[in-house]
Design an enzyme around this catalytic site. Structure first.
Site, PDB file in Angstrom:
ATOM      1  CB  THR A 127      -0.908  -0.003   1.255  1.00 50.51           C
ATOM      2  OG1 THR A 127      -1.833  -1.070   1.110  1.00 50.51           O
ATOM      3  CG2 THR A 127      -1.672   1.295   1.419  1.00 50.51           C
ATOM      4  CB  THR A 185       0.183  -4.022   6.346  1.00 54.80           C
ATOM      5  OG1 THR A 185      -1.049  -3.977   5.626  1.00 54.80           O
ATOM      6  CG2 THR A 185       0.784  -2.643   6.440  1.00 54.80           C
ATOM      7  CG  ASP A 186      -2.881  -7.587   3.427  1.00 52.71           C
ATOM      8  OD1 ASP A 186      -3.287  -6.920   4.396  1.00 52.71           O
ATOM      9  OD2 ASP A 186      -3.414  -7.547   2.296  1.00 52.71           O
ATOM     10  CB  SER A 191       2.531  -8.085   1.175  1.00 57.12           C
ATOM     11  OG  SER A 191       1.387  -8.048   1.977  1.00 57.12           O
TER      12      SER A 191
HETATM   13  N1  ASP Z   1      -2.802  -5.613   0.402  1.00 58.19           N
HETATM   14  C1  ASP Z   1      -1.765  -4.688   0.815  1.00 58.19           C
HETATM   15  C2  ASP Z   1      -0.471  -5.457   0.883  1.00 58.19           C
HETATM   16  O1  ASP Z   1      -0.270  -6.186   1.813  1.00 58.19           O
HETATM   17  C3  ASP Z   1      -2.118  -4.091   2.127  1.00 58.19           C
HETATM   18  C4  ASP Z   1      -1.085  -3.142   2.689  1.00 58.19           C
HETATM   19  O2  ASP Z   1       0.009  -2.964   2.215  1.00 58.19           O
HETATM   20  O3  ASP Z   1      -1.396  -2.524   3.721  1.00 58.19           O
HETATM   21  O4  ASP Z   1       0.358  -5.337   0.010  1.00 58.19           O
END
Ligand code: ASP
Length: 337
Positions: free
Chosen positions: A14, A91-92, A60
């Protein structure tokens, strides 16, 4: 004093995403310009940094063994040239990647700090700016020489972290270990038990895909359905049991299946579904049998730390008994023995 040099590895997520017709997607082109435009990254007291963008940039959710190897190689190839590393990551699955890298980077003696954002840098109120600036400062401080995860004011041990919220800026927590540092008005560092000490020269242990899995126990689980997977297909399983490591005892089929799985070479590690606290096999009758038939007590490891540890240990070529032994031991501060 010479300025510290930090390498920023941009893997996607993100933090660098932009809006598209399909929703947010990673974007490499604008990311460098967006970073260059952050004034805090150019203050005289900021460390020198260079950006290494991965290709392709990924959400991710698509990051696994290959990408962990790619990150590991990027750090190993640049290890001597930089004082520390910041990994920009979605973050995932950040807690999985931070856990995996904590094992793979053997005898690590420099900071490797994962961070990302809940709101992309291209949006108003992005948390990415302060996360990057603080992660860089922590990497440059050299005080934490292990894999950490910085988010929303706190530096957590990477292999103790878990994603706790999909919409709050405090997206991560470390339920079973105190944080390594806090970024308040000053940076405050805390001595945390289990900090890994290098015992030789730094080396990268690359990983190989492994047939491993996670099974979450639930009331009424029909164990028979999982028998072929547990006994024939997997080399390692993280069993997410209730409370301190308990499983339903009325249906004894699980014990029979676990026994069979163990005898056919599968390493079963018991973790808890509770976010906080630890497994203690044998406290209740419903968990004692697990220990008897060879399951490993995962203590207070997160599922992320246990699963990636299985992949790491099997990738090192250890046999079932050795993997079983190491799973219950503290390797990088990931569990309290
Ligand atoms: N779907 C995103 C990822 O993990 C969510 C994020 O980065 O917060 O790449």
């Amino acid at each position: 004093m010479a300025k510290k040099k930090i390498l920023l590895l941009y893997t996607g997520g993100t933090i660098g995403m932009v809006r598209s017709e399909k929703g947010y997607v990673p974007d490499g082109q604008s990311f460098r310009e967006t970073l260059e435009a952050i004034p805090d990254l150019h203050y005289p007291e900021s460390p020198d940094w260079e950006l290494l963008s991965f290709s392709p940039l990924l959400d991710s959710c698509d990051i696994a063994v290959n990408e962990w190897n790619q990150m590991g190689r990027a750090i190993a190839e640049n290890y001597a040239a930089y004082d520390g590393f910041v990994v920009l990551h979605g973050t995932d699955t950040m807690a999985y990647s931070a856990s995996a890298l904590s094992y793979m980077l053997e005898n690590l003696d420099k900071p490797v700090i994962f961070t990302g954002a809940q709101i992309p840098l291209c949006e108003l109120r992005s948390d990415g700016r302060s996360n990057i600036v603080n992660a860089l400062a922590l990497a440059a401080s050299g005080r934490v020489r292990e894999v950490g995860l910085y988010f929303d004011g706190k530096l957590l041990r990477g292999n103790r972290s878990t994603k706790r919220s999909s919409d709050q800026l405090a997206a991560f927590e470390s339920p079973n270990a105190p944080c390594l540092a806090e970024a308040g008005i000053r940076m405050r560092f805390f001595p945390v038990p289990g900090s890994p000490e290098p015992e030789g020269p730094f080396r990268l242990q690359e990983l190989e895909e492994q047939p491993v899995g996670v099974l979450k126990i639930f009331p009424g689980i029909q164990f028979e359905i999982f028998e072929p997977i547990l006994t024939e297909k997997l080399r390692g399983v993280v069993l997410e049991a209730f409370g301190s490591g308990n499983i339903p005892s009325a249906r004894s089929s699980l014990l029979h299946i676990i026994d069979k799985a163990y005898r056919s070479g599968t390493v079963i590690t018991v973790c808890s579904q509770c976010v906080q606290g630890e497994v203690s096999l044998g406290t209740y009758a419903t968990s004692q049998a697990l220990r008897r038939i060879g399951a490993v007590d995962g203590h207070d490891m997160t599922t992320e730390a246990a699963l990636t540890k299985l992949i790491y240990l099997f990738s090192k070529g250890l046999d079932q008994e050795q993997v079983k032994f190491q799973m219950g031991r503290d390797l990088r501060g990931e569990l309290t023995e």
